[in-house]
Design a protein around this motif. Structure first.
Motif, PDB file in Angstrom:
ATOM      1  N   ALA A 131      -3.825   4.774 -36.660  1.00  0.00           N
ATOM      2  CA  ALA A 131      -3.300   6.069 -36.227  1.00  0.00           C
ATOM      3  C   ALA A 131      -2.409   5.953 -34.994  1.00  0.00           C
ATOM      4  N   LYS A 132      -2.490   4.827 -34.280  1.00  0.00           N
ATOM      5  CA  LYS A 132      -1.704   4.668 -33.059  1.00  0.00           C
ATOM      6  C   LYS A 132      -0.266   4.241 -33.325  1.00  0.00           C
ATOM      7  N   GLN A 133       0.037   3.859 -34.559  1.00  0.00           N
ATOM      8  CA  GLN A 133       1.382   3.404 -34.896  1.00  0.00           C
ATOM      9  C   GLN A 133       2.289   4.594 -35.190  1.00  0.00           C
ATOM     10  N   VAL A 134       3.449   4.658 -34.519  1.00  0.00           N
ATOM     11  CA  VAL A 134       4.393   5.764 -34.691  1.00  0.00           C
ATOM     12  C   VAL A 134       5.801   5.208 -34.834  1.00  0.00           C
ATOM     13  N   ALA A 135       6.668   5.997 -35.428  1.00  0.00           N
ATOM     14  CA  ALA A 135       8.068   5.600 -35.547  1.00  0.00           C
ATOM     15  C   ALA A 135       8.802   5.770 -34.223  1.00  0.00           C
ATOM     16  N   THR A 136       8.470   6.840 -33.492  1.00  0.00           N
ATOM     17  CA  THR A 136       9.094   7.136 -32.207  1.00  0.00           C
ATOM     18  C   THR A 136       8.023   7.630 -31.253  1.00  0.00           C
ATOM     19  N   LEU A 137       8.033   7.145 -30.030  1.00  0.00           N
ATOM     20  CA  LEU A 137       7.042   7.559 -29.046  1.00  0.00           C
ATOM     21  C   LEU A 137       7.195   9.034 -28.689  1.00  0.00           C
ATOM     22  N   GLY A 138       6.079   9.671 -28.323  1.00  0.00           N
ATOM     23  CA  GLY A 138       6.153  11.014 -27.775  1.00  0.00           C
ATOM     24  C   GLY A 138       5.165  12.013 -28.313  1.00  0.00           C
ATOM     25  N   ALA A 139       4.569  11.745 -29.467  1.00  0.00           N
ATOM     26  CA  ALA A 139       3.585  12.698 -29.984  1.00  0.00           C
ATOM     27  C   ALA A 139       2.374  12.784 -29.071  1.00  0.00           C
ATOM     28  N   PHE A 140       1.954  11.648 -28.513  1.00  0.00           N
ATOM     29  CA  PHE A 140       0.859  11.649 -27.546  1.00  0.00           C
ATOM     30  C   PHE A 140       1.412  12.055 -26.186  1.00  0.00           C
ATOM     31  N   PRO A 141       0.733  12.935 -25.460  1.00  0.00           N
ATOM     32  CA  PRO A 141       1.236  13.351 -24.149  1.00  0.00           C
ATOM     33  C   PRO A 141       1.431  12.172 -23.207  1.00  0.00           C
ATOM     34  N   LEU A 142       2.565  12.145 -22.534  1.00  0.00           N
ATOM     35  CA  LEU A 142       2.889  11.068 -21.599  1.00  0.00           C
ATOM     36  C   LEU A 142       2.253  11.357 -20.240  1.00  0.00           C
ATOM     37  N   PRO A 143       1.347  10.482 -19.759  1.00  0.00           N
ATOM     38  CA  PRO A 143       0.690  10.737 -18.468  1.00  0.00           C
ATOM     39  C   PRO A 143       1.563  10.307 -17.284  1.00  0.00           C
ATOM     40  N   LEU A 144       1.488  11.092 -16.240  1.00  0.00           N
ATOM     41  CA  LEU A 144       2.089  10.746 -14.952  1.00  0.00           C
ATOM     42  C   LEU A 144       0.995  10.784 -13.894  1.00  0.00           C
ATOM     43  N   GLU A 145       0.807   9.686 -13.175  1.00  0.00           N
ATOM     44  CA  GLU A 145      -0.091   9.728 -12.023  1.00  0.00           C
ATOM     45  C   GLU A 145       0.714  10.195 -10.825  1.00  0.00           C
ATOM     46  N   VAL A 146       0.232  11.233 -10.149  1.00  0.00           N
ATOM     47  CA  VAL A 146       0.955  11.803  -9.009  1.00  0.00           C
ATOM     48  C   VAL A 146      -0.002  11.971  -7.835  1.00  0.00           C
ATOM     49  N   VAL A 147       0.536  11.889  -6.625  1.00  0.00           N
ATOM     50  CA  VAL A 147      -0.293  12.116  -5.441  1.00  0.00           C
ATOM     51  C   VAL A 147      -0.586  13.601  -5.311  1.00  0.00           C
ATOM     52  N   GLU A 148      -1.723  13.916  -4.700  1.00  0.00           N
ATOM     53  CA  GLU A 148      -2.127  15.317  -4.605  1.00  0.00           C
ATOM     54  C   GLU A 148      -1.227  16.116  -3.671  1.00  0.00           C
ATOM     55  N   PHE A 149      -0.786  15.504  -2.579  1.00  0.00           N
ATOM     56  CA  PHE A 149       0.059  16.219  -1.624  1.00  0.00           C
ATOM     57  C   PHE A 149       1.329  16.706  -2.310  1.00  0.00           C
TER      58      PHE A 149
END
Length: 264
Positions: A131-149
Motif C-alpha cells: 500500500a505504500k507504493q505510489v506513482a506520485t508522492l503526496g497522498a500521504f500528508p507531508l509532515p513538517l517539524e516546526v519550532v513552537e515559537f
C-alpha cells in the motif's frame, strides 16, 4: 522471540515479511541506523533475533526514543550517532515511496532524526507493505517539524508558499495527540500538509526548509537505495532505482550483488 503470524492482519504480515528480509543484509561488525514506526518494530525484533542466534557484533543508532526502548529491551547494543560517526546501513519504514525511491516519512513524527541518521549512512534500505507504493508522492500528508515559537506565523508562511507550487491540495493542519499538540522527541510541533499530489518534490522541499521556524520536512529525496516490499503470503519484492530487481526474492544472494543491481 519469533513472532506468530496467526493473529496479524494482512498488512502486518506484509510488513513482517519485508522486515525479516531486510535483516538478511546486516553483516557482523556493522554500525546500523534503526528506523521508527510500525514496520520498523518488526525489523528491530527480527534483528535482535538474528543477532542473538548468530552472536553477531553490531552497534545500533535508534532514530527515536521509542525505538531505543524497544531495541535496548531486546538486548541490542545502542550508541549515538556522534559516538559512531558514519553508519554502514540504515533500515527504516516509509509512508509512501515512488518509482524513483523518493519517500514521504514522518507519520510517526520522527522524520528529523530519521533523515539525519539516513544521510549519515552508506546505504538506506526501506521496508514497506504494497500500500505504500505510489506513482506520485503526496497522498500521504507531508509532515513538517516546526519550532513552537511563532508556529502560527510559520503555518501562515507555509500556506502562502504552497499556493506557488504544483499541488492538488493546500491544507495545513497542526498534528494533535488527543487534546494537546503532538510533539517530537525534540519537543517541536508537527504541521501536516495535505497536498494530494506533489508535482515537484525537490522544489517544494527546498522552499519549505527556507522558511524560518521549519526544522525539517518529511520528503526523503535521493536518500533511499532499495525498497523491500513484503506481501501477506511472505513473498518480498526488492525495488531498485530502475524497478524491481528481484521479484519474489526470498533468499540472500549477498548484499554487494543486490545493491549493485539496484544501482545499475
Amino acid at each position: 522471540m519469533t513472532e506468530d503470524t496467526a493473529d496479524l492482519s494482512p498488512a502486518d504480515r506484509a510488513k513482517r515479511a519485508a522486515a525479516r528480509r531486510s535483516v538478511d543484509f546486516v553483516r557482523d561488525g556493522m554500525k546500523l541506523g534503526l528506523g521508527t514506526g510500525s514496520t520498523a518494530v518488526f525489523m528491530v525484533r527480527a534483528l535482535a533475533e538474528r543477532v542473538a542466534a548468530q552472536g553477531m557484533d553490531v552497534t545500533c543508532v535508534p532514530t527515536s526514543e521509542a525505538t531505543a526502548r524497544l531495541a535496548g529491551g531486546l538486548g541490542l547494543r545502542l550508541s549515538t550517532l556522534d559516538a559512531v560517526g558514519r553508519l554502514d546501513l540504515t533500515i527504516d519504514g516509509t509512508d509512501e515511496f515512488d518509482p524513483r525511491l523518493d519517500l514521504i516519512k514522518g507519520g510517526g513524527g520522527a522524520h528529523l532524526r530519521e533523515k539525519i541518521v539516513a544521510t549519515a549512512s552508506d546505504r538506506m534500505i526501506v521496508i514497506a507493505d504494497p500500500a505504500k507504493q505510489v506513482a506520485t508522492l503526496g497522498a500521504f500528508p507531508l509532515p513538517l517539524e516546526v519550532v513552537e515559537f511563532g508556529w502560527q506565523v510559520t503555518r501562515r508562511l507555509v500556506a502562502e508558499l504552497l499556493a506557488d507550487h504544483d499541488l492538488l491540495g493546500q491544507t495545513v493542519a497542526l498534528r494533535m495527540a488527543g487534546d494537546a499538540p503532538a510533539r517530537t522527541d525534540q519537543g517541536n510541533l508537527i504541521l501536516d500538509l495535505h497536498l494530494g499530489r506533489i508535482g515537484d518534490a525537490r522544489a517544494l522541499s527546498l522552499a519549505l526548509n527556507q522558511i524560518p521556524g521549519v526544522v525539517e520536512n518529511g520528503l526523503f529525496l535521493d536518500i533511499c537505495d532499495m525498497v523491500i516490499v513484503g506481501h501477506p503470503d511472505g513473498r518480498v519484492d526488492i525495488h531498485g532505482a530502475h524497478g524491481i530487481v528481484a521479484p519474489g526474492q526470498d533468499t540472500t544472494d549477498g548484499i554487494e550483488n543486490l545493491f549493485r543491481d539496484a544501482d545499475a
